[in-house]
Scaffold this motif. Structure first.
Motif, PDB file in Angstrom:
ATOM      1  N   GLN A 176      49.819  49.978  39.983  1.00  0.00           N
ATOM      2  CA  GLN A 176      48.484  49.396  39.807  1.00  0.00           C
ATOM      3  C   GLN A 176      48.303  48.755  38.433  1.00  0.00           C
ATOM      4  OE1 GLN A 176      47.456  53.111  40.824  1.00  0.00           O
ATOM      5  NE2 GLN A 176      46.595  53.836  38.918  1.00  0.00           N
ATOM      6  N   LEU A 177      49.058  49.253  37.439  1.00  0.00           N
ATOM      7  CA  LEU A 177      48.955  48.672  36.103  1.00  0.00           C
ATOM      8  C   LEU A 177      49.563  47.269  36.094  1.00  0.00           C
ATOM      9  CD1 LEU A 177      47.815  49.683  33.467  1.00  0.00           C
ATOM     10  CD2 LEU A 177      50.112  50.339  32.785  1.00  0.00           C
ATOM     11  N   GLY A 180      47.300  44.900  37.837  1.00  0.00           N
ATOM     12  CA  GLY A 180      46.228  44.460  36.957  1.00  0.00           C
ATOM     13  C   GLY A 180      46.629  43.231  36.160  1.00  0.00           C
ATOM     14  N   LEU A 184      45.502  38.872  36.855  1.00  0.00           N
ATOM     15  CA  LEU A 184      44.911  37.967  35.866  1.00  0.00           C
ATOM     16  C   LEU A 184      45.723  36.682  35.749  1.00  0.00           C
ATOM     17  CD1 LEU A 184      44.044  40.653  33.179  1.00  0.00           C
ATOM     18  CD2 LEU A 184      42.401  39.330  34.495  1.00  0.00           C
ATOM     19  N   GLY A 185      46.636  36.482  36.674  1.00  0.00           N
ATOM     20  CA  GLY A 185      47.399  35.234  36.688  1.00  0.00           C
ATOM     21  C   GLY A 185      48.596  35.237  35.756  1.00  0.00           C
ATOM     22  N   GLU A 190      55.374  37.871  31.429  1.00  0.00           N
ATOM     23  CA  GLU A 190      54.246  38.386  30.636  1.00  0.00           C
ATOM     24  C   GLU A 190      53.920  39.815  31.029  1.00  0.00           C
ATOM     25  OE1 GLU A 190      52.155  34.012  30.038  1.00  0.00           O
ATOM     26  OE2 GLU A 190      51.783  35.192  31.827  1.00  0.00           O
ATOM     27  N   GLN A 194      54.459  42.498  28.175  1.00  0.00           N
ATOM     28  CA  GLN A 194      53.233  42.910  27.485  1.00  0.00           C
ATOM     29  C   GLN A 194      52.517  44.078  28.150  1.00  0.00           C
ATOM     30  OE1 GLN A 194      50.744  39.568  26.301  1.00  0.00           O
ATOM     31  NE2 GLN A 194      52.469  38.197  26.547  1.00  0.00           N
ATOM     32  N   VAL A 195      52.897  44.393  29.373  1.00  0.00           N
ATOM     33  CA  VAL A 195      52.258  45.535  30.033  1.00  0.00           C
ATOM     34  C   VAL A 195      53.272  46.658  30.298  1.00  0.00           C
ATOM     35  CG1 VAL A 195      50.987  46.332  32.058  1.00  0.00           C
ATOM     36  CG2 VAL A 195      50.511  44.068  31.115  1.00  0.00           C
ATOM     37  N   ALA A 199      53.906  50.125  28.022  1.00  0.00           N
ATOM     38  CA  ALA A 199      53.508  51.351  28.720  1.00  0.00           C
ATOM     39  C   ALA A 199      54.680  52.321  28.843  1.00  0.00           C
ATOM     40  CB  ALA A 199      52.948  51.021  30.102  1.00  0.00           C
TER      41      ALA A 199
ATOM     42  N   LYS B  94      41.579  51.982  41.978  1.00  0.00           N
ATOM     43  CA  LYS B  94      41.617  52.898  40.840  1.00  0.00           C
ATOM     44  C   LYS B  94      41.510  52.061  39.574  1.00  0.00           C
ATOM     45  CE  LYS B  94      44.304  56.717  39.649  1.00  0.00           C
ATOM     46  NZ  LYS B  94      45.679  57.179  39.493  1.00  0.00           N
ATOM     47  N   PRO B  95      40.651  52.453  38.637  1.00  0.00           N
ATOM     48  CA  PRO B  95      40.562  51.675  37.397  1.00  0.00           C
ATOM     49  C   PRO B  95      41.947  51.564  36.759  1.00  0.00           C
ATOM     50  CG  PRO B  95      38.897  53.414  37.437  1.00  0.00           C
ATOM     51  CD  PRO B  95      39.778  53.629  38.622  1.00  0.00           C
ATOM     52  N   ASN B  96      42.330  50.347  36.377  1.00  0.00           N
ATOM     53  CA  ASN B  96      43.673  50.187  35.815  1.00  0.00           C
ATOM     54  C   ASN B  96      43.676  49.399  34.506  1.00  0.00           C
ATOM     55  OD1 ASN B  96      42.949  47.795  36.998  1.00  0.00           O
ATOM     56  ND2 ASN B  96      44.866  47.439  38.064  1.00  0.00           N
ATOM     57  N   PHE B  98      44.713  48.290  30.803  1.00  0.00           N
ATOM     58  CA  PHE B  98      46.000  48.349  30.111  1.00  0.00           C
ATOM     59  C   PHE B  98      45.922  49.392  29.009  1.00  0.00           C
ATOM     60  CE2 PHE B  98      45.685  43.631  31.127  1.00  0.00           C
ATOM     61  CZ  PHE B  98      46.407  43.755  32.304  1.00  0.00           C
ATOM     62  N   PRO B  99      47.044  50.022  28.670  1.00  0.00           N
ATOM     63  CA  PRO B  99      47.019  50.981  27.549  1.00  0.00           C
ATOM     64  C   PRO B  99      46.911  50.250  26.216  1.00  0.00           C
ATOM     65  CG  PRO B  99      49.210  50.891  28.560  1.00  0.00           C
ATOM     66  CD  PRO B  99      48.334  49.974  29.346  1.00  0.00           C
ATOM     67  N   LYS B 100      45.840  49.507  26.053  1.00  0.00           N
ATOM     68  CA  LYS B 100      45.592  48.739  24.832  1.00  0.00           C
ATOM     69  C   LYS B 100      44.138  48.998  24.438  1.00  0.00           C
ATOM     70  CE  LYS B 100      48.353  44.869  26.688  1.00  0.00           C
ATOM     71  NZ  LYS B 100      49.564  44.881  25.881  1.00  0.00           N
ATOM     72  N   TRP B 108      43.286  39.733  26.945  1.00  0.00           N
ATOM     73  CA  TRP B 108      44.683  39.584  27.382  1.00  0.00           C
ATOM     74  C   TRP B 108      44.871  38.398  28.337  1.00  0.00           C
ATOM     75  CZ3 TRP B 108      48.037  40.155  31.689  1.00  0.00           C
ATOM     76  CH2 TRP B 108      49.385  40.297  31.342  1.00  0.00           C
ATOM     77  N   GLY B 109      44.035  38.324  29.349  1.00  0.00           N
ATOM     78  CA  GLY B 109      44.157  37.239  30.338  1.00  0.00           C
ATOM     79  C   GLY B 109      43.970  35.866  29.707  1.00  0.00           C
ATOM     80  N   ILE B 112      46.992  34.887  27.371  1.00  0.00           N
ATOM     81  CA  ILE B 112      48.270  34.430  27.932  1.00  0.00           C
ATOM     82  C   ILE B 112      48.127  33.050  28.568  1.00  0.00           C
ATOM     83  CG2 ILE B 112      49.263  36.731  28.332  1.00  0.00           C
ATOM     84  CD1 ILE B 112      48.534  36.382  31.275  1.00  0.00           C
ATOM     85  N   ARG B 159      37.177  42.427  32.185  1.00  0.00           N
ATOM     86  CA  ARG B 159      38.460  41.763  31.991  1.00  0.00           C
ATOM     87  C   ARG B 159      38.620  40.608  32.997  1.00  0.00           C
ATOM     88  NH1 ARG B 159      43.405  45.826  32.921  1.00  0.00           N
ATOM     89  NH2 ARG B 159      43.050  45.405  35.124  1.00  0.00           N
ATOM     90  N   THR B 160      38.140  40.858  34.213  1.00  0.00           N
ATOM     91  CA  THR B 160      38.210  39.824  35.249  1.00  0.00           C
ATOM     92  C   THR B 160      37.241  38.681  34.934  1.00  0.00           C
ATOM     93  OG1 THR B 160      38.707  41.575  36.815  1.00  0.00           O
ATOM     94  CG2 THR B 160      38.052  39.458  37.735  1.00  0.00           C
TER      95      THR B 160
END
Ligand SMILES: Nc1ncnc2c1ncn2[C@@H]1O[C@H](COP(=O)(O)OP(=O)(O)O)[C@@H](O)[C@H]1O
Ligand SMILES: [Mg+2]
Lengths: 296, 250
Positions: A176-177, A180, A184-185, A190, A194-195, A199, B94-96, B98-100, B108-109, B112, B159-160
């Protein structure tokens, strides 16, 4: 009937238990032998001379017991093989986890496992008869036994370990991460850069440490490829000697047991043991922390 | 029904996972700046269809489909998936986050994609739209993982939003949240429809009735009934829909 089952149960417990106990006993035995012989060695040679001396000539008169040439040789192999195996292993894992099709993955994974299973002496001959001649075309001055060839071959040896542990680390990042990021495209590059890698950072670090500690402990391949010249210098084109290679040399030679020359073996082995233990403890504790966090 | 602008339109759309068909001959219209809810028993293909709108099914090796999904006169299946996803955003079950940090989650979106915007303003604006600003404005640099589940989900919405999408897809966005956080998200959806077209999958019929303008009822991969939410919940025209909303099955 019931009594019979009970007897079997007791027998099984004893048998299984003693098997488990055996490995602990062996470890204790190794540590005991290592430490008693090492203590005896330090009765004759000062630990300071051993740890900080730059001249390793235990078999020639006048004897000197500075272990740094062996440490530098070992470090050269570790750093060199790391420079090769870490990037390539990481990129292999990136490719496997985000770019390869299910089919390619099914092929590459077992190939890596086979690579990991080849006896190390085979790698040694491969270095001597293939890598070194190739290197000789590039560097005409290179010695027959040289650190570079040893580092390259050890790099190839630990590559499967790096890529498979990194791949495990990536697989541990929740789907799911990644979703996410993709939602976002983002491109695969990337998302992985970056994810996924951030992680999985601590597990990747642990993978590197475990692989490097394997590189340090490697014996046969480096003995064959890098030779037996314990001189304190850092030219990768020249012959070196690693700690493990020295232990092999003494064990195979006719050094009489009980002499100080013979005891050097144990001192070097103890040092090696402490270094790899230290690295493994760090690597494992990172892994453990990550696992604990994941289950919370 | 619908005199409004149609943003998304599936045309004779079929989805297969390997041999198994998951969506049958789907013809569904999604109207601009409205909330469309998709309801139906578990496994009826709600997520499957939703994830086709932003090409997230591309990651499933056994996935294939035929028919078309029109998005502003173009077939989504023929567009670049990365571009589709910048214009059709998604919030997951589920909330996802990023670990940021909270801040970096939002930018982030846009970053990039090289959007040339003032990031501070973008963060503030997105968080305000997601009704999270007041709770986090003093700790934008803290990790998003420190937030509660409900806050994390609103962060994912923010974020979206930061991508300035036209459509936001939500796949059971409240199923992992407590009732209080659920109400907050439902209120938020009500505000968001002024600016965005929203498609929400939910297995909670009360939720569909509360937040949506239109409701589609799916059963075993087929669209059984599609109507104004008020109408579908009060006077369903199909027997299966009636059975489902009165709780006789599912
Ligand atoms: N990745 C997948 N691979 C194979 N079958 C899948 C996959 N995802 C969903 N399905 C199947 O498609 C059907 C619809 O699933 P889904 O869209 O998740 O239903 P819902 O969201 O309505 O609960 C189910 O029968 C499910 O088993
Ligand atoms: Mg679902």
């Amino acid at each position: 009937m019931h009594r019979y089952a009970k007897k079997m149960e007791i027998l099984a417990r004893t048998l299984l238990g003693s098997c488990a106990f055996l490995s602990i006993l062996t470890t204790i035995g190794i540590i005991l032998v290592l430490s008693t012989e090492t203590i005896e060695f330090f009765g004759q040679v000062s630990p300071l001379d051993f740890l900080f001396g730059t001249k390793w000539e235990p078999l020639l008169e006048p004897k000197s017991f500075g272990v740094l040439p062996l440490v530098s040789g070992t470090l050269m192999i570790m750093v060199g093989s790391g420079l090769i195996a870490i990037p390539i292993g990481l990129f292999t894992a990136v490719y496997l986890s985000e770019y390869s099709s299910f089919r390619t993955r099914q092929i590459i994974k077992p190939v890596l496992e086979i690579l990991a299973g080849i006896p190390t002496i085979v790698y040694g001959y491969f270095a001597l008869t293939f890598i070194t001649p190739v290197l000789k075309n590039i560097f005409p001055d290179i010695e027959v036994f040289n650190a570079l060839s040893g580092a390259i071959v050890v790099g190839i040896m630990i590559l499967p370990m790096v890529s498979s542990l990194c791949d495990d680390a990536f697989q541990g990042v929740p789907r799911q991460l990644k979703d996410g990021g993709y939602a976002l495209g983002a491109t695969s590059f990337e998302v992985i850069g970056q994810v996924v890698i951030p992680a999985a950072a601590s597990r990747i670090m642990a993978a590197f440490i475990l692989a490097l500690s394997r590189a340090i402990g490697e014996t046969m391949a480096v003995t064959l490829a890098a030779g037996a010249t314990p001189i304190f210098r850092v030219n990768p084109l020249e012959s070196i000697q690693t700690m493990t290679a020295y232990i092999v040399q003494v064990s195979l030679g006719d050094t009489p047991a009980g002499g100080v020359e013979y005891l050097t073996c144990f001192a070097v082995a103890s040092l090696l043991f402490v270094i790899t233990l230290f690295m493994n403890v760090i690597g494992q504790s990172i892994m453990y922390r990550v696992k604990k966090k994941a289950t919370r | 029904m619908n005199q409004e602008n149609i943003v998304l339109k599936t045309k004779d759309f079929n989805i297969f996972y390997g041999e198994k068909q998951a969506i049958f001959n789907m013809n569904l219209d999604i109207c601009e700046k409205k909330v469309t809810a998709i309801i139906g028993p578990s496994g009826c293909g709600k997520s499957t269809l939703l994830r086709s709108f932003n090409r997230m099914n591309d990651f499933v090796p056994s996935f294939n489909c035929n028919g078309a999904i029109e998005f502003e006169k173009k077939n989504i299946l023929k567009l670049d998936p990365m571009e589709v996803r910048t214009r059709i955003g998604m919030v997951f079950q589920k909330p996802n986050p990023f670990p940021k940090s909270i801040y970096n989650n939002i930018i982030w979106g846009p970053k990039i994609h090289g959007h040339k915007v003032n990031y501070d303003e973008l963060v503030e604006d997105s968080l305000k739209k997601a009704a999270l600003w007041d709770e986090v404005k003093d700790r934008l640099n803290e990790s998003a993982l420190e937030l509660s589940g409900g806050q994390q989900q609103r962060l994912c919405i923010a974020r979206t939003i930061a991508m300035k999408p036209e459509v936001i897809l939500m796949d059971e966005p409240c199923s992992a949240l407590d009732p209080k956080s659920t109400i907050k998200i439902e209120d938020l959806i009500d505000d968001l429809k002024n600016d965005y077209t929203i498609v929400i999958v939910t297995h909670n019929m009360q939720q569909a009735a509360r937040v949506s303008d239109y409701t589609a009822f799916f059963y075993e991969g087929e669209l059984i009934e599609f109507d104004y939410t008020d109408k579908l919940f009060t006077k369903p025209s199909n027997k299966q829909t009636e059975d489902y909303i009165t709780g006789r099955f599912g």
